[in-house]
Each structure stands twice: as structure tokens, then as C-alpha cells.
Design a protein around this motif. Sequence first.
Motif, PDB file in Angstrom:
ATOM      1  N   VAL A  41      31.614  40.882  51.526  1.00  0.00           N
ATOM      2  CA  VAL A  41      32.328  41.430  50.418  1.00  0.00           C
ATOM      3  C   VAL A  41      33.487  40.865  49.942  1.00  0.00           C
ATOM      4  O   VAL A  41      33.448  40.678  48.757  1.00  0.00           O
ATOM      5  CB  VAL A  41      32.910  43.288  50.993  1.00  0.00           C
ATOM      6  N   ARG A  42      33.960  40.128  50.717  1.00  0.00           N
ATOM      7  CA  ARG A  42      35.064  39.102  50.420  1.00  0.00           C
ATOM      8  C   ARG A  42      34.632  38.076  49.590  1.00  0.00           C
ATOM      9  O   ARG A  42      35.085  37.747  48.349  1.00  0.00           O
ATOM     10  CB  ARG A  42      35.813  38.692  51.773  1.00  0.00           C
TER      11      ARG A  42
ATOM     12  N   TYR B 108      33.703  39.428  45.825  1.00  0.00           N
ATOM     13  CA  TYR B 108      34.890  39.752  45.409  1.00  0.00           C
ATOM     14  C   TYR B 108      35.660  38.520  44.742  1.00  0.00           C
ATOM     15  O   TYR B 108      35.898  38.267  43.707  1.00  0.00           O
ATOM     16  CB  TYR B 108      36.133  40.470  45.988  1.00  0.00           C
TER      17      TYR B 108
ATOM     18  N   MET C 147      36.240  37.322  40.832  1.00  0.00           N
ATOM     19  CA  MET C 147      37.513  37.064  40.160  1.00  0.00           C
ATOM     20  C   MET C 147      37.700  35.488  39.937  1.00  0.00           C
ATOM     21  O   MET C 147      38.875  35.118  39.206  1.00  0.00           O
ATOM     22  CB  MET C 147      38.598  37.449  41.422  1.00  0.00           C
TER      23      MET C 147
ATOM     24  N   TYR D  44      41.367  35.151  42.470  1.00  0.00           N
ATOM     25  CA  TYR D  44      41.476  35.728  43.666  1.00  0.00           C
ATOM     26  C   TYR D  44      42.391  35.432  44.674  1.00  0.00           C
ATOM     27  O   TYR D  44      42.457  34.261  44.970  1.00  0.00           O
ATOM     28  CB  TYR D  44      39.962  35.610  44.346  1.00  0.00           C
TER      29      TYR D  44
ATOM     30  N   ALA E 100      40.057  44.451  48.253  1.00  0.00           N
ATOM     31  CA  ALA E 100      38.611  45.189  47.604  1.00  0.00           C
ATOM     32  C   ALA E 100      39.058  45.987  46.666  1.00  0.00           C
ATOM     33  O   ALA E 100      38.872  47.204  46.777  1.00  0.00           O
ATOM     34  CB  ALA E 100      38.151  45.928  48.867  1.00  0.00           C
ATOM     35  N   SER E 101      39.706  45.559  45.608  1.00  0.00           N
ATOM     36  CA  SER E 101      40.306  46.318  44.421  1.00  0.00           C
ATOM     37  C   SER E 101      40.585  45.508  43.446  1.00  0.00           C
ATOM     38  O   SER E 101      40.010  44.079  43.210  1.00  0.00           O
ATOM     39  CB  SER E 101      41.804  46.868  44.915  1.00  0.00           C
ATOM     40  N   SER E 102      41.199  45.832  42.238  1.00  0.00           N
ATOM     41  CA  SER E 102      41.388  44.757  41.293  1.00  0.00           C
ATOM     42  C   SER E 102      42.742  44.196  41.325  1.00  0.00           C
ATOM     43  O   SER E 102      43.226  43.269  40.413  1.00  0.00           O
ATOM     44  CB  SER E 102      41.700  45.556  39.774  1.00  0.00           C
TER      45      SER E 102
ATOM     46  N   ASP F 197      44.258  41.016  41.506  1.00  0.00           N
ATOM     47  CA  ASP F 197      44.191  39.667  41.198  1.00  0.00           C
ATOM     48  C   ASP F 197      45.598  39.259  41.076  1.00  0.00           C
ATOM     49  O   ASP F 197      46.606  39.844  41.166  1.00  0.00           O
ATOM     50  CB  ASP F 197      43.229  39.313  40.161  1.00  0.00           C
TER      51      ASP F 197
ATOM     52  N   TRP G 285      35.009  43.550  36.971  1.00  0.00           N
ATOM     53  CA  TRP G 285      34.064  44.913  37.779  1.00  0.00           C
ATOM     54  C   TRP G 285      32.501  44.491  37.302  1.00  0.00           C
ATOM     55  O   TRP G 285      31.686  44.691  38.136  1.00  0.00           O
ATOM     56  CB  TRP G 285      34.483  46.258  37.253  1.00  0.00           C
TER      57      TRP G 285
ATOM     58  N   LEU H  71      31.168  41.655  39.271  1.00  0.00           N
ATOM     59  CA  LEU H  71      31.012  42.180  40.657  1.00  0.00           C
ATOM     60  C   LEU H  71      29.714  42.882  40.930  1.00  0.00           C
ATOM     61  O   LEU H  71      29.114  42.960  41.843  1.00  0.00           O
ATOM     62  CB  LEU H  71      32.404  42.958  41.223  1.00  0.00           C
TER      63      LEU H  71
ATOM     64  N   TRP I 219      26.707  42.536  43.326  1.00  0.00           N
ATOM     65  CA  TRP I 219      26.062  43.384  44.284  1.00  0.00           C
ATOM     66  C   TRP I 219      24.628  43.642  44.248  1.00  0.00           C
ATOM     67  O   TRP I 219      23.967  43.618  45.224  1.00  0.00           O
ATOM     68  CB  TRP I 219      26.743  44.707  44.328  1.00  0.00           C
TER      69      TRP I 219
END
Length: 272
Positions: A30-31, A34, A38, A42, A49-51, A53, A209, A212, A216
Motif C-alpha cells: 500500500v505504501r 501511494y 504521489m 510523497y 494512507a491519505s491525501s 502530501d 486519487w 492510485l 490498485w
Amino acid sequence: MPDAALSETDEEYARVYDAMHSARASSSIVRQLYARAMGDAYPWDVDPASSADWPLLGMMVGALRMHPDQQLIDLGCGTGGVGLWLARALGVAVTGVDVSALAVRLAADRASAFQLPADRASFVVGSRTGTGLPDQYADALVCVDALGKRVDRPAVLGEIRRVLKPGGRAVVTSSRSRTPQPPSWPEDAARAGLILEAGHERPHEPQMWSRLYRLWNQHEDELRGQLGDEQADSMLYEARIHEPRLGNRQALVVTLRRPRNDVPRAARSTPA
């Protein structure tokens, strides 16, 4: 500081997030995704695990206007990266609040990596509408990506006002549809007894997003192998539902302030 009591609904959320954090704690997938979404925005040590940045972190530093040794709340803190980074950068103490007991433990374990002693980093179980913290507890508050559709926003804003000291600021991220007419932040803030100091759109965030969610889908097999089918299904469902709507999404950062003269009645002196 004792944990707050959770409602039945919040306990259900807690079980969902406990499972998510448990699966992600043993995997780096997941890291990595993300970070790819970003790019150079990042912040690796935050591990969001969000916006959250680099531009958002910088915006929060400027908007909060904190002094060393003041108290910050990270509401909906997850594993604590945002609050811990801000506490280290600003020389303040942070208290993180989250419904997930596992997230709270993971956040507490990360404090040493940010070189924060125990008296400058604490984490408790609580909800966005019931933190369990004392009145006028903090000088500032951040809440990143924790105001979803199912959240009672007026209740959250009321809790934010309660735990802020008079003059304290809160920086909150929010996402909404451009059409139909979205809710009014000035009106919601005023009803909660808060002042809307500033509001900024982040036009690049929906694009992040989108990248991302596509990642996924592209890495479905790895997500299933490292996180399990239940967590992978949840992520892919989120991507399938939200990615087509991102063209109509507006990402906002708002700065709210409790008025300086907002003193509870019990604290006001009554002439003899």
C-alpha cells in the motif's frame, strides 16, 4: 488519558479499520502504491494512507500558526504520521484520536522514530464526535480525510470547537461534488460557533486519487497475495465506485478558528 466510549456504529467502524491496519502492517504494497501515485510529493517518513502530501503538510504548518510547546490534536489520526510529523516540525505536543485501537497502538509505537518523548506524543481511542478529551484541551487541530459522507459534520465541528481553546485553529480536509450545489462551509462553521478563516482548493488531488485507484487495479494480484481477499476486495470496490466520479470532485482544505472571545458561561465572572 483514558479512551473514550464508542457508539455501536463507531465500534463497527473500529472493527473494519482494525482489520485494515492489521493487514497493512505486515506489507509494504500500500505504501509503495501511494508513493507511486504521489510521486515526489510523497512524504516517506509520514507514510500517509491519505491525501497528506508535501503541499498539504506545508499548508497546515502555515495555517496552524503554532508556538513551541503548544498542544495539537490529530483527529482521525490513523497510524499517526501526520500528527507526529507536525509535532516534530513545530516543537509541539500531539494527541492523536482514532476509533481503531490497533491504529492507536501503531501510532504510539512510531513516536520514537520521530524522536518525540512520551510527554509530547499520546494516542487514544475516540471518535470524531466524541474524542473524550477535556474542554479547551488544544491550541490547534488537524483532521485529514476523516469527514466522509456518513459523518455528522455539524457534530464533528461542534466537537472541534469544544476541544479547541479560544483562538485555536483547525485545519480540515474535505472532498465534495461540484454539482449539485455543495454544502456551505461558512454556514456550517458559523452554526458550530467557528470562524472560517480560509478555504483552498487542491486541484491536483483528484488526479492523485485517480492514479492510485488505477494502480490498485493494476496490482490486484499483489494486493490479494499480501493483504488477503477481503482487504483487496474493499480497496477495489472503493476504486470502482469513486474513480469515475473524480472529474466532478473538489478537494478542499479549510482553516477554522474558535473565536478568541468564546468563553464558556461557567468560566465568565459574574459581578457581585
